[in-house]
Design a protein around this motif. Sequence first.
Motif, mmCIF file in Angstrom:
data_model
loop_
_atom_site.group_PDB
_atom_site.id
_atom_site.type_symbol
_atom_site.label_atom_id
_atom_site.label_comp_id
_atom_site.label_asym_id
_atom_site.label_seq_id
_atom_site.Cartn_x
_atom_site.Cartn_y
_atom_site.Cartn_z
ATOM 1 N N LEU A 1 55.260 18.475 72.423
ATOM 2 C CA LEU A 1 56.428 19.216 71.946
ATOM 3 C C LEU A 1 57.698 18.387 72.094
ATOM 4 O O LEU A 1 58.597 18.452 71.246
ATOM 5 N N LEU A 2 57.797 17.624 73.178
ATOM 6 C CA LEU A 2 58.964 16.760 73.397
ATOM 7 C C LEU A 2 59.070 15.709 72.296
ATOM 8 O O LEU A 2 60.140 15.522 71.700
ATOM 9 N N VAL A 3 57.979 15.011 72.021
ATOM 10 C CA VAL A 3 57.997 13.961 71.001
ATOM 11 C C VAL A 3 58.236 14.565 69.619
ATOM 12 O O VAL A 3 59.022 14.036 68.827
ATOM 13 N N SER A 4 57.592 15.682 69.334
ATOM 14 C CA SER A 4 57.773 16.337 68.050
ATOM 15 C C SER A 4 59.216 16.762 67.833
ATOM 16 O O SER A 4 59.790 16.569 66.753
ATOM 17 N N GLY A 5 59.830 17.338 68.878
ATOM 18 C CA GLY A 5 61.227 17.765 68.767
ATOM 19 C C GLY A 5 62.159 16.595 68.549
ATOM 20 O O GLY A 5 63.126 16.688 67.778
ATOM 21 N N PHE A 6 61.878 15.480 69.224
ATOM 22 C CA PHE A 6 62.705 14.292 69.038
ATOM 23 C C PHE A 6 62.630 13.799 67.601
ATOM 24 O O PHE A 6 63.665 13.508 66.976
ATOM 25 N N VAL A 7 61.427 13.707 67.053
ATOM 26 C CA VAL A 7 61.264 13.217 65.680
ATOM 27 C C VAL A 7 61.993 14.133 64.706
ATOM 28 O O VAL A 7 62.723 13.668 63.813
ATOM 29 N N ARG A 8 61.813 15.417 64.862
ATOM 30 C CA ARG A 8 62.449 16.368 63.949
ATOM 31 C C ARG A 8 63.972 16.272 64.026
ATOM 32 O O ARG A 8 64.653 16.268 63.005
ATOM 33 N N ASN A 9 64.508 16.175 65.232
ATOM 34 C CA ASN A 9 65.956 16.086 65.394
ATOM 35 C C ASN A 9 66.511 14.801 64.783
ATOM 36 O O ASN A 9 67.542 14.825 64.081
ATOM 37 N N GLU A 10 65.844 13.675 65.026
ATOM 38 C CA GLU A 10 66.314 12.404 64.493
ATOM 39 C C GLU A 10 66.297 12.403 62.969
ATOM 40 O O GLU A 10 67.248 11.940 62.324
ATOM 41 N N GLU A 11 65.239 12.919 62.381
ATOM 42 C CA GLU A 11 65.141 12.924 60.924
ATOM 43 C C GLU A 11 66.097 13.913 60.292
ATOM 44 O O GLU A 11 66.631 13.673 59.210
ATOM 45 N N THR A 12 66.345 15.033 60.958
ATOM 46 C CA THR A 12 67.323 15.997 60.449
ATOM 47 C C THR A 12 68.720 15.389 60.457
ATOM 48 O O THR A 12 69.487 15.529 59.486
#
Length: 258
Positions: free
Chosen positions: A166-177
């Motif tokens: 969940l941590l890695v997924s949230g980071f990727v989503r935030n960076e791409e957004t």
Amino acid sequence: MADPVLPAIPADAVLPASIELAWGLRDRSGKGPKRALTLERIVAAGIAVAGLEGLGAVSMARVAAEVGSSTMALYRYLPSKDDLLELMVDSGLGRPPAVFKNVRWRKGLRLWAEGIRDAYRAHPWALRVPISGPPLGPNNLRWFEAALSCLRNTSLTEQQKVSVVLLVSGFVRNEETLTMDIVAKIVASGQPPENYGRQLARLVDQAHFPSLYSAVVSGALEDENFEDPGLDAEFEFGLERILDGIAVLIDKQRLAST
């Protein structure tokens, strides 16, 4: 060592209609003559509309027109637009590649994060679909499984493994957004972004903003460092620091278990 025998998991939970459809748990055909449409074709049409015209253009009527059908015909396959959007996101994610097998956890999670990032870049509209719950779609769960499998041989507990994903997924989503928002603003304005470092130089001084002032005078906030929001420098930096932290946790758990 053999895997532990896990207790049976109850299978009576209520699932959203879109998830039942995606997993084949709900009858798509119904009664009457054979239908010309398929759920896959409808979802593909929605993805095509979102890719060409943006997520805002996606509606049941617009997708119906894309597949040459009536709007009411689509409701025989999907209960609502929200169900369509959820299936579009899951389909756009695609299946994870087989590269996650037999790799060390750090390389595996890096490949996983890059794969999720690339899926968002191929379908940036997916980032505009609100998250309404945990992942349940077939492709989402395949990616979830792939990430957890990278951590299979670590010392982490099952809860920690889930939290790491969940941590890695949230980071990727935030960076791409963030990247998508910056690019969208540049495209909409038709102008290059203002030089952030020079803008700040007019606003901050050493007395009131000593730390920010040091960053400005060092040149760290000059445009050449941010001239292409699509560059992966910040993504790479953030991902590496997260992986460093996970490595510390794994080592801590390993020492505690010895």
